[in-house]
Design an enzyme around this catalytic site. Structure first.
Site, short mmCIF file in Angstrom:
data_model
loop_
_atom_site.label_atom_id
_atom_site.label_comp_id
_atom_site.label_asym_id
_atom_site.label_seq_id
_atom_site.Cartn_x
_atom_site.Cartn_y
_atom_site.Cartn_z
N ALA A 82 0.88 8.62 -0.98
CA ALA A 82 1.63 9.20 -2.15
C ALA A 82 0.70 10.02 -2.71
CB ALA A 82 2.26 8.03 -3.09
N ARG A 85 -9.27 16.60 -4.99
CA ARG A 85 -10.42 17.08 -4.51
C ARG A 85 -10.47 18.09 -3.27
NH1 ARG A 85 -14.59 12.26 -4.09
NH2 ARG A 85 -12.77 11.08 -4.21
C1 UD1 Z 1 -8.97 2.51 -2.93
C2 UD1 Z 1 -9.47 0.79 -3.41
C3 UD1 Z 1 -10.76 0.88 -3.18
C4 UD1 Z 1 -11.36 1.17 -2.06
C5 UD1 Z 1 -11.05 2.57 -1.56
C6 UD1 Z 1 -11.31 2.82 -0.22
C7 UD1 Z 1 -7.71 0.22 -4.88
C8 UD1 Z 1 -7.39 -0.10 -6.46
N1 UD1 Z 1 -8.95 0.67 -4.65
O1 UD1 Z 1 -9.71 3.04 -4.05
O2 UD1 Z 1 -11.33 -0.72 -3.40
O3 UD1 Z 1 -12.69 1.10 -1.71
O4 UD1 Z 1 -9.69 2.93 -1.65
O5 UD1 Z 1 -10.85 4.25 0.27
O6 UD1 Z 1 -6.86 -0.07 -4.04
N2 UD1 Z 1 -1.82 5.81 -3.11
C9 UD1 Z 1 -0.55 5.66 -3.02
N3 UD1 Z 1 0.01 5.09 -4.42
C10 UD1 Z 1 -0.77 5.01 -5.60
C11 UD1 Z 1 -2.17 4.94 -5.33
C12 UD1 Z 1 -2.73 5.46 -4.03
O7 UD1 Z 1 0.27 5.86 -2.49
O8 UD1 Z 1 -0.10 4.91 -6.73
C13 UD1 Z 1 -2.49 5.86 -1.65
C14 UD1 Z 1 -3.20 7.25 -1.78
O9 UD1 Z 1 -2.50 8.29 -1.28
C15 UD1 Z 1 -4.41 6.86 -0.57
C16 UD1 Z 1 -4.37 5.44 -1.00
O10 UD1 Z 1 -3.46 4.85 -1.52
O11 UD1 Z 1 -3.87 7.24 0.60
C17 UD1 Z 1 -5.76 5.01 -1.60
O12 UD1 Z 1 -5.54 5.59 -2.92
P1 UD1 Z 1 -6.85 6.32 -3.62
O13 UD1 Z 1 -6.47 6.66 -5.08
O14 UD1 Z 1 -7.67 7.02 -2.99
O15 UD1 Z 1 -7.76 4.68 -3.96
P2 UD1 Z 1 -9.19 4.85 -4.30
O16 UD1 Z 1 -9.38 4.91 -5.80
O17 UD1 Z 1 -9.90 5.49 -3.51
#
Ligand code: UD1
Ligand code: CA
Length: 458
Positions: A10, A15
């Site tokens: 989502a 970046r």
């Molecule tokens: C997350 C992890 C972190 C891990 C990292 C690896 C959490 C809180 N943290 O951090 O421990 O090291 O991934 O890359 O989970 N997404 C949704 N809906 C949301 C939020 C995110 O679908 O509300 C999806 C994003 O599109 C993405 C994935 O979940 O594909 C990860 O989200 P992202 O925001 O990149 O997490 P990080 O902060 O990188």
């Protein structure tokens, strides 16, 4: 054991600086989320949900496919929130295993996920971790005495000691559905980002005495996420290395495995040779002994055994017969069918045309909407005039026809077997077999003619 796979996709991917949702950027010609989807499918889940939000419509279009449960997360309130939403409508019982994948972690392999799912089926909260030289930005795996996992702490919430931990959370985890439901409803958003962190379920599970296990993967590229164009480029190379290794295993020699790009599915026979800088798109099949020269682009083609594609050719939707020769600098367009031992030489364009066995179009020609019999020789600069401005018409050259250079063949037209066409002709009427035909202005020679000269001093 039933398996439900949730793909989180989502997020926006700020970046990337792109109008395209991040998960729709491509690796090897397939979108990031499609890679993850295909890997998920390999595990034969009973439920496959994609949590989407940013660019929702485009994401649905990219994966237009039966059997996906679409979960819309209009507002991204964290990975925990995303998983909670996906669980609400999940058509699975408490004993099923839920596997969480990220839409932007494209190179994860089914072989790595299988054991994780098995651990979860046995009642463990199974997390996939990796050791990174630079763990900055990732959630850290905090272990206590005896290496037992205690919790996962996000970068922004980590203390100084925790920031030194180099084992990070890949985000990929598997848990039994009943367990996950119980844990996820207790996740709060009291953290530096005000988000619901999926990773908080690890600490909660430890509190409940539920076993937690983090398994470290050996190859970081398998679990790297794409957050920037630089990471996208890095993973593209990683994927291409994988594909190149598979091609070599199948019997192809690659002049340089670092310099090949496969954007689709390329199958090769034995003793295929592929020179540097070639791009393969869509479905391409190269039979035994095929030789591809440097800098060719081949899309949706079948090349039969022993055929040679010389440097700098562009082939699309064509079939090349055994022992045929193409190029250098040839263009085969859709519907070009080169029979065995035929030839399309330099600066030749062929479209929707059959070039019969042993026939040759050696230089500087356009052959479109045509059928050439066997042993036809098409001279340099021959053009099939197939288009009258409204309709396309066919040119038929029967066996053993010889077309002199710089001939225009005005279709529809049939040139009978064994005919010779004189050079420089414009042929617009059918020709009976075994004759010489030509259209040519008489040559005139003027003896008292002089070239213009510039007058001196002007
Ligand atoms: C997350 C992890 C972190 C891990 C990292 C690896 C959490 C809180 N943290 O951090 O421990 O090291 O991934 O890359 O989970 N997404 C949704 N809906 C949301 C939020 C995110 O679908 O509300 C999806 C994003 O599109 C993405 C994935 O979940 O594909 C990860 O989200 P992202 O925001 O990149 O997490 P990080 O902060 O990188
Ligand atoms: Ca991320």
């Amino acid at each position: 054991m039933d398996l439900s796979v949730l793909i989180l996709a989502a997020g926006k991917g700020t970046r990337m600086r792109s109008a395209l949702p991040k998960v729709l950027h491509t690796l090897g010609g397939r979108s990031l989320v499609r890679h993850v989807h295909d890997t998920a499918r390999a595990l034969a889940p009973v439920d496959l949900a994609v949590v989407h939000g940013h660019g929702a419509e485009a994401v649905r279009e990219d994966l237009a496919e039966d059997g996906i449960r679409w979960v819309l997360q209009a507002e991204q309130r964290g990975t925990g929130h995303a998983v909670g939403l996906a669980l609400q409508e999940a058509p699975i019982g408490d004993e099923a295993v839920v596997l969480v994948l990220y839409g932007d972690v494209p190179l994860i392999r089914p072989q790595t996920l299988g054991p994780l799912v098995e651990q979860a089926a046995a009642g463990t909260v199974a997390v996939l971790s990796v050791r990174l030289d630079d763990p900055f930005g990732y959630g850290r795996i905090v272990r206590g005495d005896g290496e037992a996992v205690l919790r996962i702490v996000e970068q922004r919430d980590a203390g100084v000691d925790e920031q030194r931990i180099d084992e990070v959370n890949t985000g990929i985890l598997a848990v039994r559905a009943g367990t996950l439901r119980g844990l996820i409803e207790r996740v709060g958003c009291d953290n530096s980002q005000g988000e619901y962190y999926l990773t908080d379920i690890v600490g909660l599970a430890v509190d409940d005495g539920i076993p937690v296990r983090a398994t470290c993967v050996g190859d970081p590229e398998e679990v790297l996420g794409v957050n920037s164009r630089a990471q996208l480029a890095r993973l593209e190379r990683a994927l291409q290395r994988r594909l190149a290794a598979a091609l070599m295993d199948a019997g192809a020699t690659l002049a340089d495995p670092q310099r090949i790009d496969v954007r689709g599915e390329l199958t090769v026979g034995m003793d295929v040779f592929i020179d540097v800088g070639c791009v393969f798109e869509g479905q391409v099949a190269l039979a035994d002994g095929v030789h591809i020269g440097p800098y060719c682009v081949v899309r949706d083609c079948a090349v039969a055994s022993g055929a040679h594609i010389e440097p700098h050719c562009v082939l699309e939707g064509a079939s090349v017969g055994a022992g045929a020769s193409v190029g250098p600098f040839a263009r085969l367009r859709p519907g070009a069918e080169l029979a065995e031992s035929s030839k399309a030489g330099n600066f030749v364009e062929i479209k929707n045309a059959v070039i019969g066995e042993g026939s040759k179009v050696n230089h500087l020609s356009y052959v479109g909407d045509a059928t050439l019999g066997k042993r036809v020789n098409v001279g340099a600069g021959t053009i099939t005039c197939n288009y009258d401005g409204a309709y396309k018409h066919r040119t038929v050259l029967e066996d053993d026809v010889f077309i002199g250079s710089n001939t225009a063949l005005v279709a529809p037209i049939t040139v009978g077997r064994g005919v010779t066409v004189g050079a420089g002709s414009t042929i617009s009427r059918d020709v009976e077999p075994d004759v010489l035909t030509l259209t040519r202005a008489e040559q005139r020679t003027l003896r008292d003619w002089q070239r213009p000269r510039k007058a001196k001093g002007k």
